[in-house]
Scaffold this motif. Structure first.
Motif, PDB file in Angstrom:
ATOM      1  N   ALA A  90       0.835  -1.204   0.000  1.00  0.00           N
ATOM      2  CA  ALA A  90       0.000   0.000   0.000  1.00  0.00           C
ATOM      3  C   ALA A  90       0.870   1.254   0.000  1.00  0.00           C
ATOM      4  O   ALA A  90       0.582   2.224  -0.716  1.00  0.00           O
ATOM      5  N   TYR A  91       1.942   1.233   0.776  1.00  0.00           N
ATOM      6  CA  TYR A  91       2.860   2.377   0.814  1.00  0.00           C
ATOM      7  C   TYR A  91       3.491   2.598  -0.558  1.00  0.00           C
ATOM      8  O   TYR A  91       3.570   3.731  -1.048  1.00  0.00           O
ATOM      9  N   LYS A  92       3.923   1.514  -1.189  1.00  0.00           N
ATOM     10  CA  LYS A  92       4.528   1.630  -2.523  1.00  0.00           C
ATOM     11  C   LYS A  92       3.527   2.181  -3.530  1.00  0.00           C
ATOM     12  O   LYS A  92       3.874   2.999  -4.386  1.00  0.00           O
ATOM     13  N   GLU A  93       2.281   1.722  -3.434  1.00  0.00           N
ATOM     14  CA  GLU A  93       1.236   2.206  -4.326  1.00  0.00           C
ATOM     15  C   GLU A  93       0.986   3.695  -4.115  1.00  0.00           C
ATOM     16  O   GLU A  93       0.831   4.449  -5.075  1.00  0.00           O
ATOM     17  N   ILE A  94       0.969   4.134  -2.886  1.00  0.00           N
ATOM     18  CA  ILE A  94       0.771   5.557  -2.592  1.00  0.00           C
ATOM     19  C   ILE A  94       1.943   6.362  -3.141  1.00  0.00           C
ATOM     20  O   ILE A  94       1.758   7.448  -3.692  1.00  0.00           O
ATOM     21  N   MET A  95       3.162   5.855  -3.024  1.00  0.00           N
ATOM     22  CA  MET A  95       4.333   6.577  -3.517  1.00  0.00           C
ATOM     23  C   MET A  95       4.326   6.687  -5.048  1.00  0.00           C
ATOM     24  O   MET A  95       4.904   7.613  -5.611  1.00  0.00           O
ATOM     25  N   ARG A  96       3.674   5.718  -5.715  1.00  0.00           N
ATOM     26  CA  ARG A  96       3.602   5.760  -7.180  1.00  0.00           C
ATOM     27  C   ARG A  96       2.550   6.732  -7.697  1.00  0.00           C
ATOM     28  O   ARG A  96       2.557   7.092  -8.872  1.00  0.00           O
ATOM     29  N   MET A  97       1.632   7.141  -6.827  1.00  0.00           N
ATOM     30  CA  MET A  97       0.579   8.046  -7.254  1.00  0.00           C
ATOM     31  C   MET A  97       1.147   9.420  -7.606  1.00  0.00           C
ATOM     32  O   MET A  97       2.036   9.915  -6.924  1.00  0.00           O
ATOM     33  N   GLN A  98       0.584   9.986  -8.659  1.00  0.00           N
ATOM     34  CA  GLN A  98       0.995  11.327  -9.044  1.00  0.00           C
ATOM     35  C   GLN A  98      -0.028  12.322  -8.516  1.00  0.00           C
ATOM     36  O   GLN A  98      -1.233  12.096  -8.595  1.00  0.00           O
TER      37      GLN A  98
END
Length: 99
Positions: A90-98
């Protein structure tokens, strides 16, 4: 068949981490909940080690107690590992968000 599945006792989250569920009324932060859950897993691991040592010393003659304690510890560790993996994902997914 579903009656047997529904009748299994002790397989809900309330029994796995009792410290985290009894504090639902209080405002606890996520880190405290995670810390409590990890402490509970550690406690289960220590209990499994103690029961196994007691069985090896002959203090306990019932192998079922040893197996149940070991399985509880194993399942709680697997659950904690899965939750940790999901949090990281989930953290990685949030970091990928623009933004």
């Amino acid at each position: 068949m579903t009656d047997g599945i529904n009748g299994i006792n002790g397989l809900n989250n309330n029994n796995l981490f009792p410290e985290t569920t009894k504090n639902k009324d209080k405002n606890l932060d996520f880190s405290q909940l995670l810390k409590d859950a990890i402490e509970e897993v550690n406690s289960l691991q220590k209990n499994a080690d103690k029961v196994a040592a007691d069985y090896a010393a002959g203090k306990i003659t019932d192998i079922h107690q040893v197996m149940i304690a070991a399985e509880k510890a194993s399942l709680s560790l697997k659950l904690t590992t899965e939750v940790t993996n999901r949090i990281v994902e989930a953290y990685k997914e949030i970091m990928r968000m623009q933004i």
